[in-house]
Structure formats: structure tokens, C-alpha cells
Scaffold this motif. Sequence first.
Motif, PDB file in Angstrom:
ATOM      1  N   UNK A   1       0.824  -1.205   0.000  1.00  0.00           N
ATOM      2  CA  UNK A   1       0.000   0.000   0.000  1.00  0.00           C
ATOM      3  C   UNK A   1       0.861   1.258   0.000  1.00  0.00           C
ATOM      4  N   UNK A   2       1.940   1.240   0.785  1.00  0.00           N
ATOM      5  CA  UNK A   2       2.823   2.406   0.818  1.00  0.00           C
ATOM      6  C   UNK A   2       3.481   2.635  -0.532  1.00  0.00           C
ATOM      7  N   UNK A   3       3.953   1.565  -1.159  1.00  0.00           N
ATOM      8  CA  UNK A   3       4.594   1.708  -2.466  1.00  0.00           C
ATOM      9  C   UNK A   3       3.583   2.118  -3.538  1.00  0.00           C
ATOM     10  N   UNK A   4       2.364   1.587  -3.447  1.00  0.00           N
ATOM     11  CA  UNK A   4       1.332   2.016  -4.403  1.00  0.00           C
ATOM     12  C   UNK A   4       0.998   3.491  -4.222  1.00  0.00           C
ATOM     13  N   UNK A   5       0.995   3.953  -2.973  1.00  0.00           N
ATOM     14  CA  UNK A   5       0.724   5.363  -2.714  1.00  0.00           C
ATOM     15  C   UNK A   5       1.822   6.242  -3.302  1.00  0.00           C
TER      16      UNK A   5
ATOM     17  N   UNK B   1       2.841   9.109 -10.406  1.00  0.00           N
ATOM     18  CA  UNK B   1       2.012   9.160 -11.618  1.00  0.00           C
ATOM     19  C   UNK B   1       1.288  10.500 -11.728  1.00  0.00           C
ATOM     20  N   UNK B   2       0.767  10.974 -10.613  1.00  0.00           N
ATOM     21  CA  UNK B   2       0.084  12.267 -10.622  1.00  0.00           C
ATOM     22  C   UNK B   2       1.032  13.384 -11.033  1.00  0.00           C
ATOM     23  N   UNK B   3       2.241  13.332 -10.499  1.00  0.00           N
ATOM     24  CA  UNK B   3       3.241  14.315 -10.892  1.00  0.00           C
ATOM     25  C   UNK B   3       3.544  14.207 -12.379  1.00  0.00           C
ATOM     26  N   UNK B   4       3.635  12.971 -12.878  1.00  0.00           N
ATOM     27  CA  UNK B   4       3.897  12.781 -14.304  1.00  0.00           C
ATOM     28  C   UNK B   4       2.766  13.294 -15.174  1.00  0.00           C
ATOM     29  N   UNK B   5       1.519  13.039 -14.755  1.00  0.00           N
ATOM     30  CA  UNK B   5       0.383  13.545 -15.523  1.00  0.00           C
ATOM     31  C   UNK B   5       0.364  15.071 -15.536  1.00  0.00           C
ATOM     32  N   UNK B   6       0.712  15.686 -14.400  1.00  0.00           N
ATOM     33  CA  UNK B   6       0.775  17.152 -14.357  1.00  0.00           C
ATOM     34  C   UNK B   6       1.844  17.690 -15.294  1.00  0.00           C
ATOM     35  N   UNK B   7       2.992  17.062 -15.278  1.00  0.00           N
ATOM     36  CA  UNK B   7       4.065  17.497 -16.186  1.00  0.00           C
ATOM     37  C   UNK B   7       3.681  17.262 -17.639  1.00  0.00           C
TER      38      UNK B   7
END
Length: 326
Positions: free
Chosen positions: A227-231, A237-243
Motif C-alpha cells: 500500500x505504501x509503495x502504491x501510494x 504518476x500524478x506528478x507525471x500527468x501534471x508534467x
Amino acid sequence: MKKSPLTTLIVTAVVIVGFIVAGPVFIVHEGEQAVVVQMGRIVRVITDAGLHFKVPIIDEVIRYPKRIMTWDGEQSSIPTREQQFIWVDVTARWRISDPQRFYEAVFSIDVAQARLSEIINSEVRTVTAENFFRESVRNSNLIMERAGMIDDLGIGDEIDPSIIEVAIRPAADYEPIERGRRQLAEEVLARSQRIVPEFGIELIDVVTRQIRYSDELTPSVYARMIAERNQIAQAIRSEGEGRKAVLLGRMEHERMAIQSDAYRLSEIIRGEADAEAARIYAAAYSQDRNFFDFWRSIESYRQSLPYFQKTFTTDMEFFRFLHAPR
């Protein structure tokens, strides 16, 4: 009845052979020590290597190793202070320090190993049960010092810390240890060392070879790690989508700027071409107006007539050169 000399000789030879076979001399090799026993009673302890004598038939030599030996314990499930069961596997090194006492108390190596198992396993169970789970699995508070550090995630410094700070466990989530696994092993050694000398044994060290979660606790631990690694992965991923959105927006802006500049240049070129064409037309018109009108009409016919499906009349100004008298 007198015995013949031959019989006396045979008896003497048998006695001598038996004396030699029984062995008045024995050797203690390097790495060995021996106990000489006479009718079950210890008469001598030999710790030096070399050639030694004994009384044939009567004396018995019991040899023991002088080297350091290994005791390997079996994994056992032990509850910690907060009643969390863990599997503990320990090993130890020992040697015979007092051959006489060792002979009197345990006699053989196998029995000594069994005594060590009883003593060490008991102390391991006692020490583990007296301490919290974190004391058994950690040696230091280094994890608290490095908690919350992005460098430990192996994702480099290109990720915005504010994006993934929620995915990293803060130091406050870890409880400090007071002793640690290594010190617990030292305590097991100290407690065991108070008992083993009565068996003529010197316990050199006790080492925790492996500690693992119990079968009931392992799935929850792995689930938390996943769970920690998925978080963390979701944060990246969110950072990548923003970039990606920023780069796509920048690319669209640059594309529109390039297209706008190209359109501007094309309009300039088109205007200049139209102006040049008008100049050429005007020059041609001024030289021979009738020929100019004729040529323009022929060009118009070439472009428009292929698209005419039906023609109802040619009595029009448009067809004046097509049907004009020759």
C-alpha cells in the motif's frame, strides 16, 4: 604338576601381546583434550598435546575436542511483549573449558548440545517476551532519522517533494528503540553464561541468525508495504500527468505560434503575388485590351466548362467569344 618351558613362554607372550594391545601409551593430538578414567573415577585430565602413559586395561581415555564448536538452534515462534508472535532463529559458539566437569555433568557432545538447547532457547524466549517487537527486529533508530527522506525512495530529486510528502511515512510513525536486537542477543548470552559453567562449558557468543514475522502477521505487513509503495507510485504518476499536461500545453502554444507566423508569412507572400499579378494584368491590358479580354475568357472557359452538366442557352456575355462569328 610342573609347567613346561613352552607353556610358560606362550603365557608370557600372550601377556606381553595383551599389554601392548591394551596400549600403555596414547597420543593426545592438537585440538584435543582427554580425561583418564579408572573404574569410573577421573584420575587425570590432559590438556596438552603429546605422548602420554596409562595403565593398560584399567585406565580408559575419554577424548574431547578443544576447538570452538557451533550450536544451531531451531526456529521457534515466540510472543513479544505486545503478544505479536515472531519466528526467532539463533546460533551460538561454545567450547569445553573444564573437561573434568564436562565429563561429570554431561559426558558427551550430544548431551552438551541438548543442554545448550534447553538453556539458550529458554533465555531467548524469556528475553523476547520481556521486550517489544521493535526491540527484536531493529538494531538502531536510523530508520527514524531517514524517515521522510525522498532519497531513500530511489526516485531521484526531480520529483516535487510536495507531491509525494503524503506518501512517505514521517518519523513520528516509528517508535524509538531502547536496546535493539544486538543488545538482546548480548543479554541472552549473559544470562546463559551464568548457567553453562556448571557443565564445564564456555559460551563464547550468541547470534540472532534470523527473525521473521509469524505466518499470521506476514500478510498484513506485506499488504502495508504494498500500500505504501502504491501510494508513492500514484503520487509519482500524478506528478507525471501534471508534467505531461504542462508539456502538451506548451507544445500546443508553440504549434499555434508557428502556424500563426506561417499564416502571416503566407498572407504576405499571397498579397505580394496578387499585387504582382495585378501589375502584370494591367500592363497586358494596356497593350491590347481585346486580346486581354479574349485570353481571360479562354482561361475562364477552361476552368468552368468541365463542370457544366447542361447548357440551356449561349446567349450570354460569358459565351461571346465561344460562339462569336469568325
